[in-house]
Structures are given as C-alpha cells and as structure tokens.
Motif scaffolding. Sequence first.
Motif, mmCIF file in Angstrom:
data_model
loop_
_atom_site.group_PDB
_atom_site.id
_atom_site.type_symbol
_atom_site.label_atom_id
_atom_site.label_comp_id
_atom_site.label_asym_id
_atom_site.label_seq_id
_atom_site.Cartn_x
_atom_site.Cartn_y
_atom_site.Cartn_z
ATOM 1 N N MET A 154 0.833 -1.203 0.000
ATOM 2 C CA MET A 154 0.000 0.000 0.000
ATOM 3 C C MET A 154 0.868 1.253 0.000
ATOM 4 O O MET A 154 0.543 2.243 -0.658
ATOM 5 N N GLN A 155 1.979 1.207 0.732
ATOM 6 C CA GLN A 155 2.886 2.355 0.746
ATOM 7 C C GLN A 155 3.474 2.612 -0.640
ATOM 8 O O GLN A 155 3.684 3.772 -1.020
ATOM 9 N N LEU A 156 3.728 1.562 -1.402
ATOM 10 C CA LEU A 156 4.197 1.752 -2.771
ATOM 11 C C LEU A 156 3.151 2.502 -3.602
ATOM 12 O O LEU A 156 3.497 3.390 -4.389
ATOM 13 N N LEU A 157 1.889 2.154 -3.404
ATOM 14 C CA LEU A 157 0.809 2.847 -4.122
ATOM 15 C C LEU A 157 0.692 4.293 -3.676
ATOM 16 O O LEU A 157 0.519 5.202 -4.502
ATOM 17 N N TYR A 158 0.792 4.528 -2.370
ATOM 18 C CA TYR A 158 0.748 5.899 -1.860
ATOM 19 C C TYR A 158 1.906 6.718 -2.409
ATOM 20 O O TYR A 158 1.754 7.907 -2.724
ATOM 21 N N ALA A 159 3.078 6.113 -2.548
ATOM 22 C CA ALA A 159 4.249 6.827 -3.072
ATOM 23 C C ALA A 159 4.012 7.249 -4.526
ATOM 24 O O ALA A 159 4.404 8.354 -4.929
#
Length: 113
Positions: free
Chosen positions: A47-52
């Motif tokens: 999810m953090q990859l998507l937020y980035a």
Amino acid sequence: MVEYEVYDDFDDSVDFEHLLCMVHARRYFVDSLNSDKGRAEYALEQMQLLYAIERRCMDEDSFVEGRKEIRQKEAIPIIHALGKWMKGQLLEVLPKSPIGNALAYSVKYSIQI
C-alpha cells in the motif's frame, strides 16, 4: 462490516462500481499487526508503494492524462499482484481473525482491471 450509508441513496439504475477505500483497508491491516505481523506488514508495504506513486503524481503536478499513464504503468501491476496475494492468503487464515477481516474487506471490494 458496515457499509457507508451514502450508498443507500444511489439510484439502482445508475451503473457505478463500489471500490474499496484504501484508508479503511489499511486500518484493518494495521489492526492485524499484533496477530499476524508478516502478512500485515507485507500488505502495508505494498500500500505504501501505491501511496508513493500518488504522492509523486501530486508533487509533479501531473495532468489527469499523465496521472492515468503513471497509474497504468506503475500502480496497476502492484494492485494486481497484491489482489492475487490477498485472495490466496484469505484461504489460509481464520476468517474472523484480524488478518482475515483485513483480507476479506480488501478482496470483497477489489476490482478487476
């Protein structure tokens, strides 16, 4: 799980697709960190990859088409892989466990792209 009541007011003849809220999904995974750290951390990292990707789109002030292109190229593969992983993991966990709830919410509202 409680549905957001605003959807009750939608006209059934209007074609729309209910998608998961990443913030709510994330909260379920945070809540499951104490009981299944490995699975929860993996989902949260993805999810953090998507937020980035989204932050980068905002920082670069990309136009709508530019954002769409970036999302198609970078986010969609992550979403597909995460969705496939979630569906597989859902079969291996207790349904009423915190991680089971997190996975069930996420799979229920996932989309086919």
